[in-house]
Design an enzyme around this catalytic site. Structure first.
Site, short mmCIF file in Angstrom:
data_model
loop_
_atom_site.label_atom_id
_atom_site.label_comp_id
_atom_site.label_asym_id
_atom_site.label_seq_id
_atom_site.Cartn_x
_atom_site.Cartn_y
_atom_site.Cartn_z
N GLY A 1 -17.15 -48.72 6.51
CA GLY A 1 -17.16 -48.24 5.14
C GLY A 1 -18.55 -47.76 4.77
N GLN B 1 -25.47 -45.45 -0.64
CA GLN B 1 -26.07 -45.71 0.67
C GLN B 1 -26.64 -44.45 1.31
OE1 GLN B 1 -22.46 -48.06 2.19
NE2 GLN B 1 -24.16 -48.97 3.29
N CYS C 1 -23.53 -54.61 7.15
CA CYS C 1 -23.67 -53.44 6.27
C CYS C 1 -24.58 -52.43 6.95
CB CYS C 1 -24.28 -53.90 4.94
SG CYS C 1 -24.55 -52.56 3.77
N LEU C 2 -24.20 -51.17 6.91
CA LEU C 2 -25.04 -50.12 7.55
C LEU C 2 -26.42 -50.06 6.90
CD1 LEU C 2 -22.42 -47.26 8.06
CD2 LEU C 2 -23.48 -48.67 9.83
N HIS D 1 -16.46 -54.82 -0.48
CA HIS D 1 -17.85 -54.62 -0.06
C HIS D 1 -18.35 -53.26 -0.58
CE1 HIS D 1 -21.15 -54.81 3.13
NE2 HIS D 1 -21.20 -53.57 2.70
N GLU D 2 -17.55 -52.22 -0.38
CA GLU D 2 -17.97 -50.87 -0.81
C GLU D 2 -18.02 -50.77 -2.33
OE1 GLU D 2 -19.32 -49.19 1.41
OE2 GLU D 2 -18.48 -50.43 3.00
N HIS E 1 -21.20 -51.89 -3.70
CA HIS E 1 -22.29 -50.91 -3.59
C HIS E 1 -22.37 -50.02 -4.84
CE1 HIS E 1 -24.12 -51.36 0.35
NE2 HIS E 1 -22.95 -51.37 0.97
ZN ZN Z 1 -22.59 -52.04 2.86
#
Ligand code: ZN
Length: 165
Positions: free
Chosen positions: A43, A48, A87-88, A129-130, A133
């Site tokens: 995701g 991000q 997480c990226l 999670h997204e 963000h």
């Molecule tokens: Zn993340």
């Protein structure tokens, strides 16, 4: 599209709704999906990549890539599950996070069509999670303070290691 990492102020901002689902937005969504694939994530949310709008893309194994525009979480299960998450934007860090097991989400897709989905397990986790963000919240915020501090110290050491080279 570069993925911003922990320390970037943009990751801490609550972002604005998308106003128009147009070609420009579709191009951004395509780029986000490409960045997600390159990063081998499941995701990726607008902030991000510095795209400060309420949009995220999700692609889990066995499913197609999905775009969620102006999403709202309309219901969550009281039942929760604890599972390892990464997480990226926080590379190299994984930790157990407790989240609702299932949810209902409403959003618009890249064609401008509204949809509602009921999801559980991995997809529900990724959506939560997204969604965080878009509110400027990171998964480490959902950990205990000692655990979060350990992670921040580790990130700090990694950063100093890179600068020292
Ligand atoms: Zn993340």
């Amino acid at each position: 599209m570069n993925i911003l990492t922990l320390g970037s102020d943009l990751l801490r901002q609550k972002v604005e709704p998308v106003k128009n689902i147009d070609d420009e937005l579709r191009a951004a969504a395509e780029e986000m999906i490409a960045a997600l694939h390159i990063g081998k994530g499941v995701g990726l949310a607008g902030p991000q990549v510095g795209f400060m709008k309420r949009i995220f893309v999700v692609h889990v194994d066995g499913d197609v890539p999905r775009v969620f525009i102006n999403p709202s979480i309309t219901a969550t299960s009281t039942e929760t599950v604890k599972r390892e998450e990464g997480c990226l934007s926080i590379p190299g860090i994984w930790a157990d996070v407790v989240r609702a097991r299932a949810l209902q989400v409403q959003a618009w897709n890249e064609k401008g069509r509204p949809f509602t989905m009921e999801l559980d397990d991995i997809l529900a986790r990724v959506i939560l999670h997204e969604y965080d963000h878009l509110e400027g919240v990171l998964f480490i915020d959902r950990l205990s303070v000692p655990k979060r501090n350990r992670i921040l110290a580790k990130m700090e050491r990694q950063l100093q290691g890179r600068q020292g080279k």
